[in-house]
Scaffold this active site. Structure first.
Site, PDB file in Angstrom:
ATOM      1  N   PHE A  16     -13.551  30.983 -19.465  1.00  0.00           N
ATOM      2  CA  PHE A  16     -13.647  30.836 -20.923  1.00  0.00           C
ATOM      3  C   PHE A  16     -14.685  31.842 -21.466  1.00  0.00           C
ATOM      4  O   PHE A  16     -15.717  32.066 -20.830  1.00  0.00           O
ATOM      5  CB  PHE A  16     -14.065  29.402 -21.233  1.00  0.00           C
ATOM      6  CG  PHE A  16     -13.945  29.025 -22.682  1.00  0.00           C
ATOM      7  CD1 PHE A  16     -12.724  28.652 -23.215  1.00  0.00           C
ATOM      8  CD2 PHE A  16     -15.052  29.052 -23.512  1.00  0.00           C
ATOM      9  CE1 PHE A  16     -12.605  28.302 -24.551  1.00  0.00           C
ATOM     10  CE2 PHE A  16     -14.940  28.707 -24.852  1.00  0.00           C
ATOM     11  CZ  PHE A  16     -13.713  28.326 -25.376  1.00  0.00           C
ATOM     12  N   ARG A  65      -0.031  27.287 -25.857  1.00  0.00           N
ATOM     13  CA  ARG A  65      -0.503  26.211 -24.976  1.00  0.00           C
ATOM     14  C   ARG A  65       0.048  24.873 -25.422  1.00  0.00           C
ATOM     15  O   ARG A  65      -0.117  24.458 -26.568  1.00  0.00           O
ATOM     16  CB  ARG A  65      -2.036  26.144 -24.972  1.00  0.00           C
ATOM     17  CG  ARG A  65      -2.683  27.256 -24.188  1.00  0.00           C
ATOM     18  CD  ARG A  65      -4.144  26.947 -23.873  1.00  0.00           C
ATOM     19  NE  ARG A  65      -4.871  26.416 -25.033  1.00  0.00           N
ATOM     20  CZ  ARG A  65      -6.146  26.069 -25.011  1.00  0.00           C
ATOM     21  NH1 ARG A  65      -6.835  26.163 -23.882  1.00  0.00           N
ATOM     22  NH2 ARG A  65      -6.731  25.614 -26.086  1.00  0.00           N
ATOM     23  N   TYR A  87     -15.201  16.642 -26.736  1.00  0.00           N
ATOM     24  CA  TYR A  87     -14.259  16.563 -27.862  1.00  0.00           C
ATOM     25  C   TYR A  87     -12.829  16.877 -27.456  1.00  0.00           C
ATOM     26  O   TYR A  87     -11.938  16.886 -28.277  1.00  0.00           O
ATOM     27  CB  TYR A  87     -14.695  17.463 -29.028  1.00  0.00           C
ATOM     28  CG  TYR A  87     -14.988  18.907 -28.655  1.00  0.00           C
ATOM     29  CD1 TYR A  87     -13.951  19.815 -28.455  1.00  0.00           C
ATOM     30  CD2 TYR A  87     -16.288  19.363 -28.508  1.00  0.00           C
ATOM     31  CE1 TYR A  87     -14.204  21.124 -28.109  1.00  0.00           C
ATOM     32  CE2 TYR A  87     -16.564  20.675 -28.158  1.00  0.00           C
ATOM     33  CZ  TYR A  87     -15.511  21.547 -27.963  1.00  0.00           C
ATOM     34  OH  TYR A  87     -15.777  22.846 -27.609  1.00  0.00           O
ATOM     35  N   LYS A  88     -12.606  17.172 -26.164  1.00  0.00           N
ATOM     36  CA  LYS A  88     -11.254  17.461 -25.683  1.00  0.00           C
ATOM     37  C   LYS A  88     -10.625  16.154 -25.210  1.00  0.00           C
ATOM     38  O   LYS A  88     -10.305  15.307 -26.031  1.00  0.00           O
ATOM     39  CB  LYS A  88     -11.323  18.565 -24.630  1.00  0.00           C
ATOM     40  CG  LYS A  88     -11.778  19.883 -25.281  1.00  0.00           C
ATOM     41  CD  LYS A  88     -11.982  21.039 -24.347  1.00  0.00           C
ATOM     42  CE  LYS A  88     -12.370  22.273 -25.157  1.00  0.00           C
ATOM     43  NZ  LYS A  88     -12.834  23.390 -24.331  1.00  0.00           N
ATOM     44  N   ASP A 108     -17.636  24.100 -14.761  1.00  0.00           N
ATOM     45  CA  ASP A 108     -17.320  23.810 -16.153  1.00  0.00           C
ATOM     46  C   ASP A 108     -16.139  22.841 -16.146  1.00  0.00           C
ATOM     47  O   ASP A 108     -15.055  23.174 -15.662  1.00  0.00           O
ATOM     48  CB  ASP A 108     -16.975  25.118 -16.883  1.00  0.00           C
ATOM     49  CG  ASP A 108     -16.749  24.902 -18.372  1.00  0.00           C
ATOM     50  OD1 ASP A 108     -16.208  23.831 -18.736  1.00  0.00           O
ATOM     51  OD2 ASP A 108     -17.087  25.793 -19.161  1.00  0.00           O
TER      52      ASP A 108
HETATM   53  C1  LIG Z   1     -13.755  24.300 -24.867  1.00  0.00           C
HETATM   54  C2  LIG Z   1     -14.545  25.035 -23.837  1.00  0.00           C
HETATM   55  C3  LIG Z   1     -15.874  25.432 -24.094  1.00  0.00           C
HETATM   56  C4  LIG Z   1     -16.452  25.201 -25.463  1.00  0.00           C
HETATM   57  O1  LIG Z   1     -17.821  25.382 -25.577  1.00  0.00           O
HETATM   58  P1  LIG Z   1     -18.518  24.921 -26.946  1.00  0.00           P
HETATM   59  O2  LIG Z   1     -19.928  25.245 -26.775  1.00  0.00           O
HETATM   60  O3  LIG Z   1     -18.224  23.475 -27.143  1.00  0.00           O
HETATM   61  O4  LIG Z   1     -17.883  25.707 -28.047  1.00  0.00           O
HETATM   62  C5  LIG Z   1     -16.574  26.040 -23.064  1.00  0.00           C
HETATM   63  N1  LIG Z   1     -16.007  26.246 -21.837  1.00  0.00           N
HETATM   64  C6  LIG Z   1     -14.704  25.900 -21.578  1.00  0.00           C
HETATM   65  C7  LIG Z   1     -14.109  26.141 -20.235  1.00  0.00           C
HETATM   66  C8  LIG Z   1     -13.952  25.295 -22.577  1.00  0.00           C
HETATM   67  O5  LIG Z   1     -12.679  24.957 -22.336  1.00  0.00           O
END
Ligand SMILES: *Cc1c(COP(=O)(O)O)cnc(C)c1O
Length: 424
Positions: free
Chosen positions: A143, A394, A245-246, A220
């Site tokens: 990410f 997706r 939040y996911k 992660d």
């Molecule tokens: C959604 C996501 C993030 C998001 O990070 P935020 O700080 O909440 O914006 C980070 N890493 C991965 C792998 C994600 O899927």
């Protein structure tokens, strides 16, 4: 019950509609869908992996909190319960979603900030104990925030980034990690589920490989917490960070969680030394003394309002069990891949996610050059996937809130939109 039912599908898809109806009828989690706000509408939601739907009981919880806790207890709330909430909810995440014994998980800042704090702490500790350890290993398809942070930390601390080049339709394999780690490795940063392809990494095997090289590993868990079984303690994780939040339905911008294995807590110093991480918060002493335990990973005042709703999903996960959730998740992704083969392959759409369920998380990415335009068309029709460059649509299938009939309705809409995009 599900309103996108068998009768709702157009005639040519009657047998698929029967199949979706049968899958919903046999689904032990089917009734859970009705506990989510919006479940009664015909909207198709394919983005619960980016922002989960809210539960009705979360709306009630938030309302109650404003009136009774915030409005009634006022500043006394901190002493009475809020100070402990990040640790309490952290332990619940540990128990229900990531296989962590108490005292190792805490709700903190955003995912990005927690990743920064932990990756930097791990790099510094490793480099201090062995100056040859200067590399942070990360893959090119991780990410963006993870990659950017790693680059920044390497620059800031005089280290180097060691990139693992991966296939965008899969992810980091044992062989690839093996080739990247060695006596020069300080930390490895990997996503358990790749945000683009949905590739599910072999976390226990990759953790072992990092450890054999003397490296620490940070996982992660953003796309995995709440969708697949995780055994942070049993698999020997050093560090982990995940979104709430996911799949945990904490609401837009709800704060992330951090896991630090008990054996590392005392030796890690995180870089944002704030008063909430101090050993005695209210002593307000002249200097920073890191708290023992997980408190040292906090920095400022905990975002209490943001961590309320996710407790309802954690309770649901404890209730139904992560194994039932994973079983439905696999059934949903299998069904959507079958639909992609049947309805979309003839239009030139390919599946850019692993076909082996053991290597696949909770979403499926469909590839076609017109997917950006297709996404805009679908959103206007209340069919909501998301788009990831290059050409990836997706299909996020949140097991607690998505039905098979909804999945079919959405995939038929994708087919119609791709067909329309192909016309001059
Ligand atoms: C959604 C996501 C993030 C998001 O990070 P935020 O700080 O909440 O914006 C980070 N890493 C991965 C792998 C994600 O899927």
């Amino acid at each position: 019950m599900n309103t996108v039912d068998a009768a709702g599908a157009p005639e040519p898809f009657a047998s698929l509609a029967d199949e979706a109806a049968a899958l919903d009828a046999a689904d032990p989690l089917a009734a859970v869908r009705d506990e989510f706000i919006g479940a009664e509408s015909t909207l198709v939601y394919f983005d619960g992996n980016s922002l989960g739907r809210p539960l009705h009981r979360s709306a009630e919880r938030l309302e109650r909190f404003v009136h009774e806790q915030w409005g009634g207890r006022l500043i006394r709330g901190w002493d009475e319960s809020w100070m402990e909430l990040p640790f309490q909810i952290g332990d619940t995440i540990g128990r229900s979603a990531i296989g962590a014994a108490p005292g190792q998980t805490v709700i903190g800042d955003s995912t990005t900030v927690l990743l920064y704090k932990l990756i930097r702490a791990a790099f510094d500790a490793q480099h201090a104990s062995d100056p040859a350890r200067v590399e942070i290993v990360v893959d090119t398809d991780n990410f963006p925030t993870d990659r950017y942070l790693v680059e920044g930390i390497a620059t800031e601390r005089g280290g180097r980034v060691r990139w693992i080049d991966v296939d965008r339709a899969s992810g980091v394999t044992a062989e690839a990690l093996h080739a990247a780690v060695g006596p020069q490795t300080a930390v490895v940063v990997l996503s358990q589920i790749a945000y683009r392809s949905g590739y599910l990494a072999d976390a226990p095997a990759l953790t072992r490989i990092a450890h054999e090289a003397g490296a620490l590993i940070l996982w992660d868990l953003c796309h995995s917490a709440g969708s697949v079984a995780i055994e942070a303690d049993a698999w020997g994780f050093d560090l982990a960070v995940g979104c709430t939040y996911k799949y945990l339905n904490g609401g837009p911008g709800s704060p992330a969680f951090a896991y630090v294995a008990g054996r590392h807590q005392a030796s890690l110093a995180q870089p944002i030394q704030g008063w909430m991480g101090n050993a005695d918060v209210f002593a307000m002493g002249p200097e920073y003394v890191p708290s023992p335990g997980m408190r040292r990973f906090l920095s400022g005042t905990p975002p209490i309002v943001g961590m309320l709703a996710l407790q309802d999903t954690l309770a649901l996960i404890e209730d139904v069990g992560i194994d039932a959730i994973r079983t439905k998740s696999i059934a949903l992704t299998e069904f959507s891949i079958r639909l992609a083969d049947e309805l979309l392959a003839g239009l030139g759409v390919t599946v850019a996610s692993p076909r082996d369920a053991a290597e696949r998380g909770g979403h499926v990415t469909l590839q076609h050059p017109s997917m950006r335009a297709v996404t805009a068309t679908l959103w206007a029709q209340d069919v909501i996937p998301d788009y990831r460059d290059p050409g990836g649509l997706r299909i996020g299938l949140s097991p607690l809130s998505t039905s098979f009939a909804e999945t079919l309705a959405g995939m038929i809409a994708v087919r119609d939109a791709v067909t329309a995009a192909g016309r001059p």
